[in-house]
Write a protein that holds these residues in place. Structure first.
Motif, mmCIF file in Angstrom:
data_model
loop_
_atom_site.group_PDB
_atom_site.id
_atom_site.type_symbol
_atom_site.label_atom_id
_atom_site.label_comp_id
_atom_site.label_asym_id
_atom_site.label_seq_id
_atom_site.Cartn_x
_atom_site.Cartn_y
_atom_site.Cartn_z
ATOM 1 N N VAL A 1 0.839 -1.201 0.000
ATOM 2 C CA VAL A 1 0.000 0.000 0.000
ATOM 3 C C VAL A 1 0.874 1.250 0.000
ATOM 4 N N GLY A 2 1.969 1.218 0.742
ATOM 5 C CA GLY A 2 2.888 2.356 0.736
ATOM 6 C C GLY A 2 3.444 2.620 -0.653
ATOM 7 N N ALA A 3 3.779 1.540 -1.376
ATOM 8 C CA ALA A 3 4.268 1.695 -2.741
ATOM 9 C C ALA A 3 3.183 2.271 -3.641
ATOM 10 N N GLY A 4 1.944 1.825 -3.445
ATOM 11 C CA GLY A 4 0.844 2.361 -4.231
ATOM 12 C C GLY A 4 0.573 3.822 -3.921
ATOM 13 N N ALA A 5 0.696 4.186 -2.646
ATOM 14 C CA ALA A 5 0.486 5.580 -2.254
ATOM 15 C C ALA A 5 1.532 6.486 -2.902
ATOM 16 N N ALA A 6 2.763 5.988 -3.031
ATOM 17 C CA ALA A 6 3.804 6.764 -3.701
ATOM 18 C C ALA A 6 3.457 6.978 -5.173
ATOM 19 N N LEU A 7 2.913 5.957 -5.825
ATOM 20 C CA LEU A 7 2.461 6.113 -7.208
ATOM 21 C C LEU A 7 1.387 7.189 -7.309
ATOM 22 N N LEU A 8 0.447 7.171 -6.351
ATOM 23 C CA LEU A 8 -0.632 8.160 -6.367
ATOM 24 C C LEU A 8 -0.092 9.582 -6.219
ATOM 25 N N ARG A 9 0.829 9.770 -5.293
ATOM 26 C CA ARG A 9 1.393 11.112 -5.095
ATOM 27 C C ARG A 9 2.086 11.591 -6.368
ATOM 28 N N ALA A 10 2.813 10.690 -7.009
ATOM 29 C CA ALA A 10 3.528 11.070 -8.230
ATOM 30 C C ALA A 10 2.574 11.381 -9.375
ATOM 31 N N SER A 11 1.427 10.701 -9.403
ATOM 32 C CA SER A 11 0.492 10.881 -10.515
ATOM 33 C C SER A 11 -0.366 12.127 -10.368
ATOM 34 N N ALA B 1 -9.720 1.003 -3.367
ATOM 35 C CA ALA B 1 -8.564 0.108 -3.409
ATOM 36 C C ALA B 1 -9.029 -1.338 -3.414
ATOM 37 N N GLY B 2 -8.284 -2.188 -4.109
ATOM 38 C CA GLY B 2 -8.600 -3.612 -4.170
ATOM 39 C C GLY B 2 -7.341 -4.440 -4.041
ATOM 40 N N LEU B 3 -7.461 -5.605 -3.432
ATOM 41 C CA LEU B 3 -6.334 -6.485 -3.161
ATOM 42 C C LEU B 3 -6.634 -7.895 -3.637
ATOM 43 N N ALA B 4 -5.686 -8.509 -4.351
ATOM 44 C CA ALA B 4 -5.782 -9.904 -4.783
ATOM 45 C C ALA B 4 -4.790 -10.728 -3.978
ATOM 46 N N VAL B 5 -5.269 -11.831 -3.382
ATOM 47 C CA VAL B 5 -4.405 -12.696 -2.578
ATOM 48 C C VAL B 5 -4.543 -14.147 -3.036
ATOM 49 N N PRO B 6 -3.485 -14.956 -2.869
ATOM 50 C CA PRO B 6 -3.526 -16.359 -3.308
ATOM 51 C C PRO B 6 -4.133 -17.273 -2.254
ATOM 52 N N SER B 7 -5.364 -16.982 -1.890
ATOM 53 C CA SER B 7 -6.058 -17.750 -0.863
ATOM 54 C C SER B 7 -7.547 -17.574 -1.053
ATOM 55 N N ALA B 8 -8.311 -18.580 -0.659
ATOM 56 C CA ALA B 8 -9.753 -18.380 -0.559
ATOM 57 C C ALA B 8 -10.014 -17.309 0.490
ATOM 58 N N VAL B 9 -10.905 -16.383 0.165
ATOM 59 C CA VAL B 9 -11.246 -15.299 1.091
ATOM 60 C C VAL B 9 -12.682 -15.514 1.540
ATOM 61 N N ALA B 10 -12.854 -15.815 2.812
ATOM 62 C CA ALA B 10 -14.183 -16.118 3.349
ATOM 63 C C ALA B 10 -15.012 -14.847 3.486
ATOM 64 N N GLU B 11 -16.278 -14.967 3.148
ATOM 65 C CA GLU B 11 -17.217 -13.862 3.301
ATOM 66 C C GLU B 11 -18.173 -14.184 4.446
ATOM 67 N N ALA C 1 -7.023 -1.003 6.932
ATOM 68 C CA ALA C 1 -6.280 -0.167 7.873
ATOM 69 C C ALA C 1 -5.053 0.450 7.207
ATOM 70 N N CYS C 2 -4.358 -0.329 6.383
ATOM 71 C CA CYS C 2 -3.180 0.188 5.676
ATOM 72 C C CYS C 2 -3.571 1.278 4.688
ATOM 73 N N VAL C 3 -4.680 1.073 3.999
ATOM 74 C CA VAL C 3 -5.161 2.072 3.041
ATOM 75 C C VAL C 3 -5.506 3.373 3.755
ATOM 76 N N ARG C 4 -6.197 3.272 4.880
ATOM 77 C CA ARG C 4 -6.569 4.475 5.628
ATOM 78 C C ARG C 4 -5.317 5.170 6.182
ATOM 79 N N GLU C 5 -4.378 4.393 6.697
ATOM 80 C CA GLU C 5 -3.151 4.977 7.259
ATOM 81 C C GLU C 5 -2.357 5.718 6.188
ATOM 82 N N ALA C 6 -2.443 5.244 4.935
ATOM 83 C CA ALA C 6 -1.730 5.896 3.840
ATOM 84 C C ALA C 6 -2.466 7.122 3.313
ATOM 85 N N GLY C 7 -3.642 7.416 3.878
ATOM 86 C CA GLY C 7 -4.402 8.582 3.454
ATOM 87 C C GLY C 7 -5.152 8.398 2.157
ATOM 88 N N ILE C 8 -5.385 7.135 1.758
ATOM 89 C CA ILE C 8 -6.094 6.840 0.512
ATOM 90 C C ILE C 8 -7.583 6.763 0.793
#
Length: 404
Positions: free
Chosen positions: A133-143, A150-160, A185-192
């Motif tokens: 998320v920090g790396a993504g936030a840096a991209l946002l600032r530069a852009s 925000a969306g996240l893809a993980v290599p696991s079944a994600v229970a709903e 929480a990471c997204v909010r902490e990064a100000g996104i």
């Protein structure tokens, strides 16, 4: 209230209710002109024009002021519609067995910017997600672009509905890690700003390919793909992911295709997960995996560069036969109208398409499996694009509310 005012209000409400469907049509490329938009929405030309103008005013699409018409079309040329390249973006993130990556993705599945892939995945999900998320936030600032989610893809079944990674077999995270809460929480902490979502990587691959790639137009789309390790599957029905009662549908990696085969991480033996993934291919081809590159890249490079080597060809044929057996079983159960293959499975299909299709057809219960189109995935970074689709969905559902 007089009749004219009532009619005006009714038209306005009808137009606003069409904003989401209209945006999705432009987003997925199904409405390249205002005339097509009018037809697809089933509204008047005036209403379609007002809807397009509203989406343009929201900074989401561009209405070309110089009309154009498709080749062979008749009648007055129509205004062209496209997503606005300078419009808002979403942050997309992906974690897999060999690293993680962040990207900014605009409407239309367009990747605006990506970070270099990282090759170390720590055992603490909070640390990994904080870094991506920090790396993504840096991209946002530069852009300098506006971010709407925000969306996240993980290599696991994600229970709903709790958003936990039930059993991330190929990364060293604890079972049941609350990845959605951590990511949010990471997204909010990064100000996104905007909502944050999490999903299984192959589910998101299927969603991205259905909207922007090889699955476009399919009503019952089956996607099977290798990740950097393991195998996953997904089903898209009438444009929506079929995730089952609690988000755990289509765990196809644990179909048995070789009862005497390798032990699987799930406790079984001979599952697709360990019989048709990149490590299985390298092992069957008698190649020692190297530490310098991802297993997926090593396997793909070997298949493309040394297919004439007898050991490599034998390994490819063995994996194709196992994959075909698994696909035939899925076809018999699910009756899809299209199959798309990603990762190493895409490379195996391209290496010997007739062999794979013959295995699937031979195992069909009704002789119909052979007629199901089997196609390679076409999008680069499709899991990232799929993660972005999760974040774009609230905007597609109600642009006014999401951007307010």
């Amino acid at each position: 209230m007089n009749g004219k005012a009532t009619t005006t209000r009714t038209k306005l409400e009808r137009g606003r209710s069409a904003l989401g469907p209209a945006l999705e049509l432009v987003h997925t490329g199904r409405a390249p002109t205002r005339a097509v938009l009018t037809s697809e929405l089933g509204v008047t030309r005036a209403t379609a024009g007002a809807v397009a103008a509203e989406l343009e005013a929201l900074g989401l699409i561009r209405v070309d002021s110089s009309p154009g018409s498709a080749a062979g079309s008749q009648g007055r040329p129509s205004h062209r519609l496209s997503v606005l390249e300078a419009g808002p973006v979403v942050l997309a993130a992906q974690v897999h067995a060999d690293g993680f990556r962040a990207a900014l993705v605009g409407l239309g599945g367009r990747i605006v910017a990506t970070t270099p892939g990282c090759v170390a995945v720590m055992a603490d999900p909070a640390q990994v997600l904080g870094e991506v998320v920090g790396a993504g936030a840096a991209l946002l600032r530069a852009s300098g672009l506006r971010c709407v989610g925000a969306g996240l893809a993980v290599p696991s079944a994600v229970a709903e509905p709790d958003g936990t990674a039930l059993n991330p077999l190929h990364i060293a995270w604890p079972a049941g890690s609350p990845v959605r809460d951590i990511f949010t929480a990471c997204v909010r902490e990064a100000g996104i700003t905007g909502p944050a979502f999490t999903g299984n990587d192959v589910n998101l691959t299927a969603l991205a390919e259905h909207r922007h790639g090889a699955g476009r137009g399919a009503q019952h789309l089956l996607c099977v793909a290798t990740g950097h390790r393991g195998v996953g599957g997904a089903l898209v029905l009438d444009g929506r992911l079929h995730s089952g009662s609690s988000g755990l549908a289509l765990e196809v990696g644990h179909l048995t295709v070789n009862p005497e085969g390798r032990p699987c991480h799930c406790g079984g033996r001979g599952c697709l997960d360990v019989e048709t993934d990149p490590l299985a291919f390298l092992t069957t081809a008698r190649r020692e995996p190297g530490p310098e590159e991802s297993l997926l890249k090593q396997a793909g490079d070997l298949l493309r560069a040394e297919y004439d080597d007898p050991a490599v060809r034998h390994a490819a044929e063995e994996l194709i036969d196992r994959l075909g057996l698994g696909l035939a079983g899925l076809v018999n159960i699910l009756n899809p109208d299209r199959i798309i293959l990603g990762g190493l499975h895409r490379d195996l299909l391209e290496a010997d398409p007739e062999r794979l299709r013959a295995v699937v057809a031979d195992r069909s219960l009704w002789g119909r499996s052979g007629s199901v189109p089997i196609l390679p995935c076409t999008l680069a970074h499709n899991s990232l694009v799929g993660a972005a689709e999760l974040a774009w969905q609230p905007v597609l559902d109600d642009p006014l509310a999401a951007l307010a």
